[in-house]
Design a protein around this motif. Structure first.
Motif, PDB file in Angstrom:
ATOM      1  N   ASN A 131       0.845  -1.204   0.000  1.00  0.00           N
ATOM      2  CA  ASN A 131       0.000   0.000   0.000  1.00  0.00           C
ATOM      3  C   ASN A 131       0.880   1.254   0.000  1.00  0.00           C
ATOM      4  O   ASN A 131       0.619   2.208  -0.728  1.00  0.00           O
ATOM      5  CB  ASN A 131      -0.915   0.026   1.229  1.00  0.00           C
ATOM      6  CG  ASN A 131      -2.066  -0.958   1.109  1.00  0.00           C
ATOM      7  OD1 ASN A 131      -2.467  -1.304  -0.007  1.00  0.00           O
ATOM      8  ND2 ASN A 131      -2.580  -1.417   2.232  1.00  0.00           N
ATOM      9  N   TYR A 132       1.925   1.214   0.837  1.00  0.00           N
ATOM     10  CA  TYR A 132       2.834   2.363   0.926  1.00  0.00           C
ATOM     11  C   TYR A 132       3.470   2.643  -0.440  1.00  0.00           C
ATOM     12  O   TYR A 132       3.473   3.770  -0.920  1.00  0.00           O
ATOM     13  CB  TYR A 132       3.925   2.090   1.971  1.00  0.00           C
ATOM     14  CG  TYR A 132       4.934   3.209   2.082  1.00  0.00           C
ATOM     15  CD1 TYR A 132       4.690   4.306   2.912  1.00  0.00           C
ATOM     16  CD2 TYR A 132       6.117   3.190   1.331  1.00  0.00           C
ATOM     17  CE1 TYR A 132       5.598   5.351   3.002  1.00  0.00           C
ATOM     18  CE2 TYR A 132       7.025   4.233   1.407  1.00  0.00           C
ATOM     19  CZ  TYR A 132       6.766   5.305   2.249  1.00  0.00           C
ATOM     20  OH  TYR A 132       7.659   6.338   2.321  1.00  0.00           O
ATOM     21  N   LYS A 133       3.959   1.573  -1.092  1.00  0.00           N
ATOM     22  CA  LYS A 133       4.637   1.722  -2.379  1.00  0.00           C
ATOM     23  C   LYS A 133       3.661   2.236  -3.444  1.00  0.00           C
ATOM     24  O   LYS A 133       3.982   3.126  -4.229  1.00  0.00           O
ATOM     25  CB  LYS A 133       5.228   0.362  -2.792  1.00  0.00           C
ATOM     26  CG  LYS A 133       6.283   0.469  -3.840  1.00  0.00           C
ATOM     27  CD  LYS A 133       6.928  -0.873  -4.135  1.00  0.00           C
ATOM     28  CE  LYS A 133       7.667  -0.818  -5.451  1.00  0.00           C
ATOM     29  NZ  LYS A 133       6.825  -0.512  -6.593  1.00  0.00           N
ATOM     30  N   ARG A 134       2.444   1.694  -3.403  1.00  0.00           N
ATOM     31  CA  ARG A 134       1.432   2.118  -4.372  1.00  0.00           C
ATOM     32  C   ARG A 134       1.050   3.587  -4.150  1.00  0.00           C
ATOM     33  O   ARG A 134       0.878   4.356  -5.088  1.00  0.00           O
ATOM     34  CB  ARG A 134       0.197   1.217  -4.247  1.00  0.00           C
ATOM     35  CG  ARG A 134      -0.749   1.286  -5.439  1.00  0.00           C
ATOM     36  CD  ARG A 134      -1.983   0.406  -5.227  1.00  0.00           C
ATOM     37  NE  ARG A 134      -1.651  -0.967  -4.912  1.00  0.00           N
ATOM     38  CZ  ARG A 134      -1.911  -1.539  -3.717  1.00  0.00           C
ATOM     39  NH1 ARG A 134      -2.521  -0.852  -2.773  1.00  0.00           N
ATOM     40  NH2 ARG A 134      -1.565  -2.778  -3.478  1.00  0.00           N
ATOM     41  N   GLY A 135       0.950   3.970  -2.859  1.00  0.00           N
ATOM     42  CA  GLY A 135       0.611   5.366  -2.529  1.00  0.00           C
ATOM     43  C   GLY A 135       1.679   6.320  -3.051  1.00  0.00           C
ATOM     44  O   GLY A 135       1.381   7.372  -3.644  1.00  0.00           O
ATOM     45  N   LEU A 136       2.926   5.908  -2.856  1.00  0.00           N
ATOM     46  CA  LEU A 136       4.047   6.729  -3.320  1.00  0.00           C
ATOM     47  C   LEU A 136       4.024   6.850  -4.845  1.00  0.00           C
ATOM     48  O   LEU A 136       4.184   7.941  -5.409  1.00  0.00           O
ATOM     49  CB  LEU A 136       5.352   6.060  -2.860  1.00  0.00           C
ATOM     50  CG  LEU A 136       6.537   6.945  -2.518  1.00  0.00           C
ATOM     51  CD1 LEU A 136       6.151   8.046  -1.548  1.00  0.00           C
ATOM     52  CD2 LEU A 136       7.660   6.090  -1.922  1.00  0.00           C
ATOM     53  N   ASP A 137       3.787   5.721  -5.528  1.00  0.00           N
ATOM     54  CA  ASP A 137       3.706   5.726  -7.005  1.00  0.00           C
ATOM     55  C   ASP A 137       2.624   6.688  -7.477  1.00  0.00           C
ATOM     56  O   ASP A 137       2.819   7.423  -8.442  1.00  0.00           O
ATOM     57  CB  ASP A 137       3.380   4.315  -7.540  1.00  0.00           C
ATOM     58  CG  ASP A 137       4.588   3.395  -7.461  1.00  0.00           C
ATOM     59  OD1 ASP A 137       5.701   3.914  -7.246  1.00  0.00           O
ATOM     60  OD2 ASP A 137       4.423   2.164  -7.579  1.00  0.00           O
TER      61      ASP A 137
END
Ligand SMILES: Cc1cc2nc3c(=O)[nH]c(=O)nc-3n(C[C@H](O)[C@H](O)[C@H](O)COP(=O)(O)OP(=O)(O)OC[C@H]3O[C@@H](n4cnc5c(N)ncnc54)[C@H](O)[C@@H]3O)c2cc1C
Length: 225
Positions: A36-42
């Motif tokens: 989720n964190y990585k997707r949010g950053l993307d």
């Protein structure tokens, strides 16, 4: 001293939350916090800033002038809301006010400024106590420099847009100080907030790479230059 207090209803992990919301639409695994964190950053790096509207910020702004709060209220994107301290229950004898740095440094100017505030306080009290004028009418005398307190609720996208205008050197000095206090309070709230403030809260010249103001401070070149 004026301060920004971040209330606990503020999203603690904003990047993770943004990734989780986006993941719902992409049929992704939203149980995995790291993903989720990585997707949010993307999302935010790609400029999909609608997700920022899911990040809630609730705060108390205490001790800033009614004038700067009046400017704060112009940032209406995303329909923020707020409550403001009443002017009906003020004790005029001791209402507090903001002392601008330029006035504070000049002893004669400071005396004039403070004397004026004292006169306002005394006159308001006199109107009410001697002439029976209702408090809500006597309060018309109160200056924009008086301190006030608000409880404010808005989203991340609104605050980032705000930073572009209000971290600009051309913005009112008290607003720039308020932005500094806000950035510090958010950075202390969580690591994810620290990342967002460091990477997205900036004056518009940093976003554009050039200055769009007519009267430039020279921090960045004008577009035509
Ligand atoms: C140096 C300086 C001087 C200023 N002087 C004055 C002044 O004299 N008087 C004054 O009133 N203000 C003044 N302002 C305030 C400024 O003009 C804006 O009112 C303030 O910055 C808030 O508006 P905003 O569009 O930036 O933010 P928001 O209202 O939060 O909007 C953010 C973004 O959301 C979008 N948006 C918001 N509302 C709508 C909508 N209804 N329709 C479509 N899109 C929308 C737009 O893309 C907008 O850029 C000044 C600001 C600065 C920095």
């Amino acid at each position: 001293m004026a301060k920004v207090i971040i209330i606990e209803e503020t999203t603690k992990n904003p990047i993770t939350l943004m990734g989780q919301r986006a993941g719902v639409c992409w049929g992704a695994n939203i149980e995995d916090a790291e993903k989720n964190y990585k997707r949010g950053l993307d999302c935010i790096i790609s400029g999909h800033h609608r997700v920022m509207e899911y990040v809630n910020v609730e705060m108390i702004l205490d001790g800033y002038s009614a004038r700067v709060i009046r400017e704060w209220y112009t940032h209406i994107g995303g329909a923020p809301t707020r409550l403001q301290a009443s002017t009906r229950y003020i004790k005029y004898e001791d209402f507090k006010y903001v002392l601008p740095h330029t006035v504070e440094k000049n002893l004669e100017a400071k005396a004039v400024y403070e004397e004026t505030m004292k006169t306002i306080a005394e006159s308001a009290a006199k109107l009410e106590n001697e002439f029976g004028i209702p408090r809500e009418d006597a309060a018309m005398l109160l200056p924009l420099g008086m301190e006030t307190k608000i409880v404010d609720k808005r989203n991340l996208r609104n605050l980032i847009e705000m930073s572009h205008q209000r971290m600009c050197t051309r913005a009112f000095w008290e607003y720039r100080e308020l932005m500094r206090d806000l950035c510090n309070a958010l950075k202390e709230y969580s690591e994810e907030w620290a990342y967002l403030v460091d990477h997205y809260f900036m004056p518009k010249c940093d976003v554009n790479g050039y200055c769009t103001e007519k009267k430039s401070c020279g921090r960045r070149p004008k577009k035509e230059d």
